[in-house]
Design a protein around this motif. Structure first.
Motif, mmCIF file in Angstrom:
data_model
loop_
_atom_site.group_PDB
_atom_site.id
_atom_site.type_symbol
_atom_site.label_atom_id
_atom_site.label_comp_id
_atom_site.label_asym_id
_atom_site.label_seq_id
_atom_site.Cartn_x
_atom_site.Cartn_y
_atom_site.Cartn_z
ATOM 1 N N PRO A 135 1.192 -0.964 -0.366
ATOM 2 C CA PRO A 135 -0.251 -0.166 -0.216
ATOM 3 C C PRO A 135 1.122 1.152 -0.114
ATOM 4 C CG PRO A 135 -0.003 -0.844 2.212
ATOM 5 C CD PRO A 135 1.116 -1.653 1.228
ATOM 6 N N GLU A 136 0.505 2.231 -0.220
ATOM 7 C CA GLU A 136 1.253 3.749 -0.114
ATOM 8 C C GLU A 136 1.313 4.224 1.387
ATOM 9 O OE1 GLU A 136 -0.727 6.654 -2.463
ATOM 10 O OE2 GLU A 136 -0.974 5.256 -4.424
ATOM 11 N N GLY A 137 1.797 4.804 1.354
ATOM 12 C CA GLY A 137 2.242 5.893 2.444
ATOM 13 C C GLY A 137 3.262 4.940 3.877
ATOM 14 N N PRO A 138 2.970 5.229 4.485
ATOM 15 C CA PRO A 138 4.106 4.783 5.872
ATOM 16 C C PRO A 138 3.691 2.684 5.970
ATOM 17 C CG PRO A 138 2.838 6.216 6.342
ATOM 18 C CD PRO A 138 2.695 6.689 5.112
ATOM 19 N N LEU A 139 4.914 2.206 6.396
ATOM 20 C CA LEU A 139 4.422 0.864 6.134
ATOM 21 C C LEU A 139 5.284 0.295 7.656
ATOM 22 C CD1 LEU A 139 3.825 -1.800 4.321
ATOM 23 C CD2 LEU A 139 5.500 -1.910 5.901
ATOM 24 N N ILE A 140 5.078 -0.236 8.799
ATOM 25 C CA ILE A 140 6.107 -0.794 9.501
ATOM 26 C C ILE A 140 6.298 -2.090 9.099
ATOM 27 C CG2 ILE A 140 5.827 -0.891 12.417
ATOM 28 C CD1 ILE A 140 4.420 1.454 12.891
ATOM 29 N N TRP A 141 6.829 -2.809 9.817
ATOM 30 C CA TRP A 141 6.960 -4.086 9.745
ATOM 31 C C TRP A 141 7.463 -5.284 11.426
ATOM 32 C CZ3 TRP A 141 12.461 -7.811 7.903
ATOM 33 C CH2 TRP A 141 12.113 -8.274 8.327
ATOM 34 N N LEU A 142 6.736 -5.712 11.174
ATOM 35 C CA LEU A 142 5.788 -6.261 12.471
ATOM 36 C C LEU A 142 6.559 -7.770 12.357
ATOM 37 C CD1 LEU A 142 4.193 -5.336 15.377
ATOM 38 C CD2 LEU A 142 4.842 -7.592 15.069
ATOM 39 N N ASN A 145 -0.391 1.616 8.134
ATOM 40 C CA ASN A 145 0.191 -0.062 7.656
ATOM 41 C C ASN A 145 1.006 -0.894 8.011
ATOM 42 O OD1 ASN A 145 -1.862 0.521 5.215
ATOM 43 N ND2 ASN A 145 0.162 1.972 4.401
ATOM 44 N N VAL A 146 0.049 -1.791 8.349
ATOM 45 C CA VAL A 146 1.860 -2.610 8.785
ATOM 46 C C VAL A 146 1.762 -3.986 8.340
ATOM 47 C CG1 VAL A 146 1.667 -4.902 10.912
ATOM 48 C CG2 VAL A 146 0.848 -2.396 11.440
ATOM 49 N N ASP A 185 13.580 -5.164 -0.050
ATOM 50 C CA ASP A 185 13.396 -3.862 -1.364
ATOM 51 C C ASP A 185 11.794 -3.826 -2.109
ATOM 52 O OD1 ASP A 185 15.721 -3.488 -2.159
ATOM 53 O OD2 ASP A 185 16.369 -5.603 -3.130
ATOM 54 N N TYR A 186 11.124 -4.769 -1.871
ATOM 55 C CA TYR A 186 9.383 -4.728 -2.183
ATOM 56 C C TYR A 186 8.733 -4.109 -1.017
ATOM 57 C CZ TYR A 186 4.966 -6.040 -3.574
ATOM 58 O OH TYR A 186 3.838 -5.955 -3.731
ATOM 59 N N TRP A 187 8.754 -4.617 0.019
ATOM 60 C CA TRP A 187 8.015 -3.642 1.175
ATOM 61 C C TRP A 187 8.252 -2.431 1.562
ATOM 62 C CZ3 TRP A 187 2.819 -5.295 1.364
ATOM 63 C CH2 TRP A 187 3.159 -6.888 0.902
ATOM 64 N N LYS A 188 9.703 -2.511 1.488
ATOM 65 C CA LYS A 188 10.066 -0.383 1.699
ATOM 66 C C LYS A 188 9.780 -0.439 3.180
ATOM 67 C CE LYS A 188 11.585 0.928 -2.194
ATOM 68 N NZ LYS A 188 10.751 0.365 -3.245
ATOM 69 N N PRO A 189 10.283 -1.352 4.268
ATOM 70 C CA PRO A 189 9.740 -1.013 5.535
ATOM 71 C C PRO A 189 9.959 1.135 6.296
ATOM 72 C CG PRO A 189 10.481 -2.134 6.228
ATOM 73 C CD PRO A 189 10.527 -3.030 4.506
ATOM 74 N N ILE A 248 18.462 -8.889 10.546
ATOM 75 C CA ILE A 248 19.390 -7.411 11.254
ATOM 76 C C ILE A 248 20.877 -6.545 10.237
ATOM 77 C CG2 ILE A 248 20.979 -6.430 13.304
ATOM 78 C CD1 ILE A 248 19.602 -8.566 15.198
ATOM 79 N N LEU A 249 21.083 -7.068 9.752
ATOM 80 C CA LEU A 249 22.136 -6.678 9.510
ATOM 81 C C LEU A 249 21.757 -5.446 7.428
ATOM 82 C CD1 LEU A 249 24.833 -9.236 9.601
ATOM 83 C CD2 LEU A 249 24.341 -6.504 10.346
ATOM 84 N N GLU A 250 20.861 -6.087 7.501
ATOM 85 C CA GLU A 250 20.016 -5.874 5.828
ATOM 86 C C GLU A 250 19.242 -4.671 6.252
ATOM 87 O OE1 GLU A 250 20.562 -6.805 2.334
ATOM 88 O OE2 GLU A 250 22.293 -7.477 3.476
ATOM 89 N N LEU A 251 18.364 -4.867 7.278
ATOM 90 C CA LEU A 251 17.789 -3.739 7.569
ATOM 91 C C LEU A 251 18.585 -2.502 8.556
ATOM 92 C CD1 LEU A 251 15.284 -4.849 10.007
ATOM 93 C CD2 LEU A 251 14.505 -4.154 7.868
ATOM 94 N N GLY A 252 19.830 -2.625 8.877
ATOM 95 C CA GLY A 252 21.061 -1.395 8.899
ATOM 96 C C GLY A 252 21.865 -1.097 7.849
ATOM 97 N N LYS A 253 21.802 -1.965 6.836
ATOM 98 C CA LYS A 253 22.613 -1.167 6.030
ATOM 99 C C LYS A 253 21.482 -0.194 5.296
ATOM 100 C CE LYS A 253 25.168 -4.893 4.339
ATOM 101 N NZ LYS A 253 25.417 -5.766 3.370
ATOM 102 N N ARG A 254 19.789 -0.199 4.891
ATOM 103 C CA ARG A 254 19.629 0.404 4.796
ATOM 104 C C ARG A 254 18.892 1.647 5.892
ATOM 105 N NH1 ARG A 254 18.472 -4.713 2.367
ATOM 106 N NH2 ARG A 254 17.497 -4.696 0.207
ATOM 107 N N ARG A 255 18.659 1.646 6.669
ATOM 108 C CA ARG A 255 18.986 2.513 7.756
ATOM 109 C C ARG A 255 17.673 2.311 8.334
ATOM 110 N NH1 ARG A 255 23.196 5.478 9.192
ATOM 111 N NH2 ARG A 255 24.765 5.799 7.123
#
Length: 436
Positions: free
Chosen positions: A54-61, A85-86, A125-129, A144-151
């Motif tokens: 979906p458009e807009g901010p998104l949180i991955w939980l 969005n979650v 790359d798809y969800w861009k949380p 954890i490392l991949e999230l860290g690379k993407r800040r």
């Protein structure tokens, strides 16, 4: 030196995962054949999206299984109320069913991608949380490392570290620091958990209490409940719930010891893994015990010895049929299971001594008189017998357990306070999107 060593270990882990990626399908297919994966949605385990973003901010939980999903459900409801969005990921078929039942289309459920660089990269790359929230103790290095690379800010909520996990990480402190430094905040369940995360390099760390305390008691179908109560009548009952291999045998032996002292005694056994039910029926029948299987909707007859709770999602039903509950994975298993659900439902709690994973909850319950630990089968039989004979003692334990749960509430509010600096910008972003 230790920092270079940590980088080398993590690079090797990443390389090994990439090499294994082409053949990992065999493993996933095997799990699918055992009912541990959804064959229709296996692609999600490789990071391939099953829904549009979906458009807009998104949180991955992320919540590993049923228990963690239930614990973060109120947190998810709050986030949805902010208009954010979650994407909720879980790792089991049962937790996926729970997510669908609880949230429906309001939440995007995906199976958590394998902790391999190609799968994680494709997922991110798809969800861009905008924010990643991880529940309890799910520490996956590549994620954890991949999230860290993407800040992408990462927050661990309801965090806990068992004795075994802490000892393991402590031996590899260089590795723990390399991973935990990527966490923007750790919200721990207890003071001890908080100290352990801090010792492993996490900063900052705050303590919220257990989110499971702020969840409502497990529900029960009222019609089904009343039907079972009519079948049971005035018979004395006790339950052994969330049992692991060996504990069902102990419960059956306790039943055989006590049924002469308590005519009509009904023992309710709820195994942690219902797929073991066939073997348990065979075992109980060999002992001369009559079993009613809940999954087959077999009626509880006057001569039924054991009600076997071999269903998922009906713990609230079973606990409402008794006032005494032994909580498993504590006599023959290690770590214990959550005692808060029976305490919420006015049940006197018994447990073995191996409750390291729920140490804080048990300590509070024991201090207030809501729970009692037993050493072995003989002590369990004695405790059940004593509680069946002494109504006043049993009712005091029931009231103390419920009161203890009430005192422990507030974890959700403290967790939301810790998350506020990360969520507020997303709320603003969501509102600005809505005004365009």
């Amino acid at each position: 030196m230790s920092e270079r060593w940590a980088r080398a270990v993590l690079s090797t882990y990443s390389l090994a995962g990439s090499l294994a990626y082409p053949v990992i399908g065999t493993y996933v297919a095997w799990r699918s054949s055992k009912g541990k994966e959804d064959p229709v949605r296996r692609r999600e385990r490789y990071g391939r999206a099953g829904r549009p973003r979906p458009e807009g901010p998104l949180i991955w939980l992320h919540a590993a299984s049923v228990g963690e999903t239930l614990a973060v459900a109120p947190l998810i409801e709050t986030i949805l109320g902010y208009g954010i969005n979650v994407v909720l990921t879980t790792g089991t078929v049962t937790s996926a069913a729970l997510a669908n039942e609880r949230f429906g289309e309001r939440v995007i459920h995906q199976y958590v991608p394998l902790d391999l660089k190609p799968a994680i990269s494709r997922f991110l790359d798809y969800w861009k949380p905008d924010l990643a929230i991880i529940a309890e103790s799910e520490i996956w290095p590549m994620t954890i490392l991949e999230l860290g690379k993407r800040r992408v800010p990462q927050v661990l909520v309801n965090g806990r570290l068992s004795d075994r996990s802490f000892a393991s990480w402590k031996k590899r402190s260089y590795l723990a620091e390399a991973l935990f430094e990527n966490l923007a905040h750790v919200v721990a369940q207890s003071d001890l958990d908080g100290k352990r995360f801090a010792a492993l390099g996490a900063r900052p760390v705050t303590v919220s209490g257990n989110l499971k305390v702020d969840t409502p008691p497990p529900p029960a179908n009222e019609r089904e409940l009343q039907a079972l109560k009519r079948q049971i009548g005035n018979r004395p009952t006790w339950a052994a719930i969330s049992t692991h291999d060996g504990e069902e045998s102990v419960a059956a032996e306790v039943h055989m010891r006590l049924r002469a002292r308590h005519p009509g005694l009904l023992t309710i056994i709820v195994p942690r893994h219902p797929d073991r039910a066939d073997a348990l029926v065979e075992e109980f029948s060999a002992l001369g015990l009559k079993v009613s299987r809940r999954s087959a909707r077999e009626a509880i007859a006057a001569d039924t010895d054991i009600l076997l709770g071999d269903t998922i999602g009906e713990m609230g039903l079973y606990l409402r049929l008794t006032e005494i509950a032994f909580v498993g994975r504590s006599l023959t298993g290690e770590g214990g299971q959550n005692p808060l659900e029976p305490a919420m439902l006015d049940t006197a709690v018994l447990s073995g001594k191996n409750v390291q994973n729920f140490r804080d909850s048990y300590q509070r319950l024991i201090q207030r008189g809501g729970a009692k630990l037993v050493r072995d089968r003989d002590m369990l039989a004695g405790a059940v017998n004593y509680l069946l004979l002494n109504d006043n003692v049993r009712h005091k334990m029931m009231l103390a357990g419920n009161a203890t749960v009430g005192e422990m509430r507030g974890a959700l509010a403290r967790t939301l306070k810790a998350l506020d600096p990360f969520i507020q910008p997303l709320i603003v972003k969501s509102r600005l999107k809505g005004t365009r």
